[in-house]
Scaffold this motif. Sequence first.
Motif, short mmCIF file in Angstrom:
data_model
loop_
_atom_site.label_atom_id
_atom_site.label_comp_id
_atom_site.label_asym_id
_atom_site.label_seq_id
_atom_site.Cartn_x
_atom_site.Cartn_y
_atom_site.Cartn_z
N PHE A 25 39.06 54.62 37.61
CA PHE A 25 39.06 53.44 38.47
C PHE A 25 39.26 53.86 39.90
CE2 PHE A 25 43.50 53.96 37.35
CZ PHE A 25 44.16 53.72 38.54
N ARG A 26 38.81 52.98 40.78
CA ARG A 26 38.98 53.19 42.22
C ARG A 26 39.37 51.84 42.79
NH1 ARG A 26 39.53 54.27 47.14
NH2 ARG A 26 38.42 55.89 48.24
N GLU A 27 40.37 51.83 43.68
CA GLU A 27 40.85 50.60 44.28
C GLU A 27 40.49 50.55 45.76
OE1 GLU A 27 45.04 50.58 43.36
OE2 GLU A 27 44.66 49.63 41.42
N PHE A 28 40.25 49.32 46.22
CA PHE A 28 39.89 49.06 47.61
C PHE A 28 40.66 47.84 48.08
CE2 PHE A 28 36.36 50.94 45.37
CZ PHE A 28 35.93 51.95 46.22
N GLU A 29 40.73 47.67 49.39
CA GLU A 29 41.35 46.48 49.97
C GLU A 29 40.43 45.90 51.03
OE1 GLU A 29 45.26 47.34 51.45
OE2 GLU A 29 45.96 48.04 49.51
N PHE A 30 40.47 44.58 51.15
CA PHE A 30 39.76 43.92 52.23
C PHE A 30 40.49 42.63 52.55
CE2 PHE A 30 37.84 42.26 48.39
CZ PHE A 30 37.56 40.93 48.66
N SER A 31 40.29 42.16 53.76
CA SER A 31 40.91 40.91 54.20
C SER A 31 39.80 39.90 54.48
CB SER A 31 41.72 41.13 55.48
OG SER A 31 42.76 42.05 55.23
N ALA A 32 40.02 38.68 54.04
CA ALA A 32 39.00 37.65 54.25
C ALA A 32 39.64 36.26 54.19
CB ALA A 32 37.91 37.77 53.19
N HIS A 71 42.19 29.50 54.76
CA HIS A 71 43.32 30.41 54.74
C HIS A 71 42.82 31.81 54.37
CE1 HIS A 71 42.84 29.24 50.55
NE2 HIS A 71 43.46 30.35 50.21
N GLY A 72 43.67 32.80 54.46
CA GLY A 72 43.23 34.17 54.19
C GLY A 72 44.07 34.89 53.17
N HIS A 73 43.49 35.97 52.68
CA HIS A 73 44.17 36.84 51.72
C HIS A 73 43.89 38.30 52.09
CE1 HIS A 73 45.03 33.66 48.80
NE2 HIS A 73 43.78 33.25 48.93
N ASN A 74 44.80 39.16 51.70
CA ASN A 74 44.55 40.59 51.69
C ASN A 74 44.22 40.94 50.24
OD1 ASN A 74 45.11 41.08 54.46
ND2 ASN A 74 47.28 40.88 54.00
N TYR A 75 42.94 40.96 49.95
CA TYR A 75 42.47 41.15 48.59
C TYR A 75 42.57 42.60 48.16
CZ TYR A 75 40.13 36.57 48.93
OH TYR A 75 39.83 35.24 49.07
N LYS A 76 42.75 42.80 46.87
CA LYS A 76 42.69 44.13 46.28
C LYS A 76 41.57 44.10 45.24
CE LYS A 76 47.30 45.44 47.32
NZ LYS A 76 48.65 45.54 46.96
N LEU A 77 40.67 45.05 45.34
CA LEU A 77 39.54 45.18 44.44
C LEU A 77 39.71 46.46 43.64
CD1 LEU A 77 36.55 44.68 43.48
CD2 LEU A 77 35.85 45.91 45.56
N LEU A 104 34.60 35.74 42.73
CA LEU A 104 34.45 36.99 43.47
C LEU A 104 34.26 38.18 42.53
CD1 LEU A 104 37.05 36.62 46.34
CD2 LEU A 104 34.56 36.65 46.53
N CYS A 105 34.95 38.18 41.40
CA CYS A 105 34.75 39.25 40.41
C CYS A 105 33.28 39.31 39.99
CB CYS A 105 35.60 39.01 39.17
SG CYS A 105 37.33 39.40 39.34
N ILE A 106 32.72 38.15 39.67
CA ILE A 106 31.33 38.09 39.23
C ILE A 106 30.39 38.49 40.36
CG2 ILE A 106 29.53 36.52 38.39
CD1 ILE A 106 31.92 34.99 36.98
N TRP A 107 30.69 38.05 41.58
CA TRP A 107 29.86 38.41 42.73
C TRP A 107 29.87 39.92 42.95
CZ3 TRP A 107 30.48 40.95 47.33
CH2 TRP A 107 29.41 40.85 48.22
N PHE A 108 31.06 40.54 42.92
CA PHE A 108 31.14 41.99 43.10
C PHE A 108 30.39 42.73 42.00
CE2 PHE A 108 34.58 41.51 46.22
CZ PHE A 108 34.22 42.49 47.13
N TYR A 109 30.50 42.27 40.78
CA TYR A 109 29.75 42.93 39.70
C TYR A 109 28.25 42.87 39.97
CZ TYR A 109 27.65 44.15 35.30
OH TYR A 109 26.87 44.73 34.35
N ALA A 110 27.75 41.70 40.34
CA ALA A 110 26.33 41.55 40.63
C ALA A 110 25.90 42.45 41.79
CB ALA A 110 26.00 40.09 40.91
N ALA A 111 26.76 42.56 42.81
CA ALA A 111 26.43 43.36 43.98
C ALA A 111 26.49 44.87 43.71
CB ALA A 111 27.38 43.00 45.13
#
Length: 116
Positions: free
Chosen positions: A6-13, A28-34, A84-91
Amino acid sequence: MQVKIFREFEFSAAHYLNNENHKSSRLHGHNYKLKIEVKGVVDENRKMIDFREIKKQVKPVLKMVDHQNLNQSLKIDPTSCESLCIWFYAALKDRISGITKIEIRVTDKCGAIFEV
């Protein structure tokens, strides 16, 4: 030999949910972890699956969401962690072979998992 890594990433949105009865209906915003889990064959010469290759493939996709309003940039509804999980998988499915799981965390205690 097959192995899962596995590999982890972070993004803010920023985002909002289109539900007037929910507190997250305001922008509102989050600091997401992928977290991306990949199953693959270990390279016999190097004895590993290359984490750098996963990062290389994820980087342009992260640029689409990092410091963005997800409702505007992704055009998905709802912009929930499940979606977002489904969107990332498709992307990513055509960029990274062997994806078995996509996990999105919006906080340390909340998130969603999409398993292939």
